[in-house]
Design a protein around this motif. Structure first.
Motif, PDB file in Angstrom:
ATOM      1  N   GLY A  91       0.658  -1.294   0.065  1.00 25.08           N
ATOM      2  CA  GLY A  91      -0.232  -0.073  -0.116  1.00 25.08           C
ATOM      3  C   GLY A  91       0.753   1.283  -0.053  1.00 25.08           C
ATOM      4  N   THR A  92       2.179   1.394  -0.187  1.00 23.88           N
ATOM      5  CA  THR A  92       2.969   2.501   0.087  1.00 23.88           C
ATOM      6  C   THR A  92       3.614   2.646  -1.388  1.00 23.88           C
ATOM      7  OG1 THR A  92       4.984   1.163   0.179  1.00 23.88           O
ATOM      8  CG2 THR A  92       3.888   1.947   2.336  1.00 23.88           C
ATOM      9  N   GLY A  93       3.665   4.090  -1.831  1.00 25.17           N
ATOM     10  CA  GLY A  93       4.133   4.612  -3.012  1.00 25.17           C
ATOM     11  C   GLY A  93       3.162   4.891  -3.801  1.00 25.17           C
ATOM     12  N   MET A  94       1.837   5.145  -3.496  1.00 23.72           N
ATOM     13  CA  MET A  94       0.845   5.535  -4.435  1.00 23.72           C
ATOM     14  C   MET A  94       0.958   6.998  -4.961  1.00 23.72           C
ATOM     15  SD  MET A  94      -3.326   5.326  -3.721  1.00 23.72           S
ATOM     16  CE  MET A  94      -3.554   3.458  -4.079  1.00 23.72           C
ATOM     17  N   GLY A  97      -4.762   7.708  -7.300  1.00 21.53           N
ATOM     18  CA  GLY A  97      -5.092   6.697  -6.648  1.00 21.53           C
ATOM     19  C   GLY A  97      -4.438   5.576  -7.250  1.00 21.53           C
ATOM     20  N   LYS A  98      -3.347   5.612  -7.918  1.00 19.38           N
ATOM     21  CA  LYS A  98      -2.566   4.463  -8.551  1.00 19.38           C
ATOM     22  C   LYS A  98      -1.196   4.423  -8.371  1.00 19.38           C
ATOM     23  CE  LYS A  98      -6.170   3.492 -11.686  1.00 19.38           C
ATOM     24  NZ  LYS A  98      -6.488   3.312 -13.340  1.00 19.38           N
ATOM     25  N   TRP A  99      -0.641   3.440  -8.648  1.00 19.18           N
ATOM     26  CA  TRP A  99       0.889   3.334  -8.751  1.00 19.18           C
ATOM     27  C   TRP A  99       1.234   3.721 -10.016  1.00 19.18           C
ATOM     28  CZ3 TRP A  99      -1.627   0.639  -5.313  1.00 19.18           C
ATOM     29  CH2 TRP A  99      -1.327   0.579  -4.258  1.00 19.18           C
ATOM     30  N   THR A 100       2.252   4.735 -10.396  1.00 19.82           N
ATOM     31  CA  THR A 100       2.624   5.425 -11.550  1.00 19.82           C
ATOM     32  C   THR A 100       3.752   4.980 -12.142  1.00 19.82           C
ATOM     33  OG1 THR A 100       2.984   7.364 -10.437  1.00 19.82           O
ATOM     34  CG2 THR A 100       0.837   7.143 -11.395  1.00 19.82           C
TER      35      THR A 100
END
Length: 496
Positions: free
Chosen positions: A240-243, A248-251
């Protein structure tokens, strides 16, 4: 055996010898000052603090002086094994009385598993009022209205680029007034690394690290360099980290900052800028190599500084957020969730009252001030972060960097029901991917980044769906803050 009689080097040698056979209870122990008979009844305390061990040992001594009937037996476990050891201790029914809360599983899951003792009988409103406003947050250290932990640390930039003055001066990287020419952009880091490597004749390299401990060191580099490039999620490991809360997503796969830096990272390796033993060095050894001028730049956290200070090595500078441009496009963001859950009392402790007394001492303003004075980081109490009395220029520079930590979005504040959302951590995670790219095992960089981003979002979606089935009003949209400008502080509003 008193903690003061255990040298850190000795502890590390013990760790190295025992690494292959590490078992439950086989951590690096330092007993309190009690007699052998009292030691058998001592509170057991676990952490993973190594460079911070002198602070912990002094806190134990001070605590025992103020509580003559209570002693503390500390075990410092290996960071990489810590979560497994805590889980094993709880499964076996023999956890320590007080322990630093592991990063996995989530605090919510640890509460649900019955590992943590609620503190409410001691953590009165008066006790809570000593902490800064907003410290106790449902979903972070409060669950169903019950307090389970309290903070030690404040928010500072997690990683910094460290610059060895002697190496830079030997390579002629100085200003007209003789001061070291500090690199602050990606191009300046590249130029400095090239100059050092070329002019040292093999005595030094521009860059170096130690990745043998499997603690995600290479992800530290990615995190530090992409934030200033405008990727506010950075690259921390864990569930759940780094969003990127703007979407609201990981890029990883859609923000070119990630691929751009990794391309540069590999280019540095191809051009011989990194110390050739970096992959096989431990993080501890890499700290020593940097201190001895084996390389001119490395990435790490403020935890490096206590050891270097003990060795009287202060000839270095630090910067954070080196960026492609002169002005960073993103920053570090205050972490009220992560910082709020420092340590906990075990639900199985037979000395819960005494255990809380120890936890209370560890999270007190006085202990926080000593945490700062020992150069470990900033305190949860802003008044404790006054640089007065701190002689170390590098540490004072770190304290000054807290200005580059902005208030960011906090999904839990918007919707406390998200506390039950506990996505798993993918394997491989970002640190494994960066390592694979650096070593050449991963050729399709863009594909690996996109795949990981998709996996992390799928894990989150599954976790959100599981909580929604319980009747909670949660959605992946709760993680989207479309009005967030990463270059400005953001105040999260509660869900209407």
């Amino acid at each position: 055996m008193t903690s003061s009689n255990v040298s850190r080097r000795g502890l590390l040698r013990t760790a190295a010898l025992g690494a292959g056979t590490l078992a439950l209870g086989g951590g690096l122990s330092a007993c309190g000052a009690g007699s052998p008979s009292s030691a058998a009844d001592a509170l057991t305390y676990w952490d993973w603090y190594v460079t911070q061990a002198p602070w912990v040992d002094r806190e134990i001594e001070l605590f025992e002086k103020g509580h003559s009937d209570v002693s503390v037996k500390k075990s410092t476990q290996q960071n990489a094994k810590y979560a497994d050891l805590v889980a094993l201790a709880n499964r076996s029914g023999n956890p320590p009385d007080v322990f630093m809360i592991p990063q996995v599983p989530s605090v919510a899951e640890q509460v649900a598993k019955g590992w943590l003792h609620p503190l409410d009988e001691w953590a009165t409103p008066q006790w809570q009022s000593r902490f800064p406003e907003g410290t106790f947050l449902e979903g972070a250290n409060v669950f169903d209205g019950k307090v389970y932990s309290a903070p030690l640390k404040g928010s500072g930039p997690l990683y910094q680029l460290y610059i060895h003055h002697g190496v830079f001066k030997s390579a002629g990287l100085t200003n007209p007034d003789g001061t070291v020419k500090i690199p602050r952009t990606w191009d300046e880091v590249t130029s400095a690394a090239q100059t050092i490597t070329k002019k040292s004749g093999g005595k030094s390299y521009g860059l170096g690290f130690g990745n043998a401990d499997n603690i995600g060191v290479l992800a530290w580099w990615l995190d530090l360099f992409v934030r200033g490039a405008g990727a506010p999620g950075g690259a921390p490991t864990g569930a759940g980290t780094g969003m990127d809360y703007r979407v609201g997503k990981w890029t990883y796969g859609t923000d070119r900052s990630y691929a751009d830096f990794l391309e540069l990272f590999v280019e540095w390796k191809k051009r011989g800028f990194f110390h050739p033993n970096s992959v096989s060095l431990s993080d501890e050894a890499a700290r020593a190599f940097f201190e001895r001028g084996k390389f001119g730049m490395t990435v790490g956290g403020v935890w490096n500084q206590p050891e270097w200070t003990q060795h009287k090595f202060t000839d270095y500078s630090l910067v954070t957020l080196p960026s492609p441009t002169a002005t960073p496009k993103g920053y570090y963001y205050a972490d009220p969730v992560g910082n709020g859950s420092f340590a906990a009392v075990s639900a199985k402790s037979k000395k819960a009252h005494e255990a809380f007394q120890w936890l209370d001492a560890l999270t007190s303003p006085a202990a926080g001030r000593r945490w700062v004075q020992d150069l470990n980081g900033v305190s949860a109490y802003p008044a404790g972060n006054d640089p007065t009395g701190i002689d170390s220029k590098p540490f004072a520079a770190f304290v000054g960097m807290t200005r580059q930590v902005l208030r960011g979005p906090v999904p839990l504040v918007r919707n406390p029901d998200l506390a039950g959302v506990a996505p798993g951590a993918p394997k491989p995670d970002i640190s494994d991917v960066v390592t694979g790219i650096y070593t050449g095992q991963i050729k399709d960089v863009q594909g690996a980044l996109s795949s990981l981003a998709d996996k992390k979002f799928q894990l989150l979606s599954d976790a959100v769906a599981a909580v929604a089935k319980q009747g909670k009003k949660v959605s992946t949209a709760d993680y989207v803050f479309a009005d967030w400008d990463p270059t400005k502080p953001y105040t999260t509003k509660k869900k209407a």
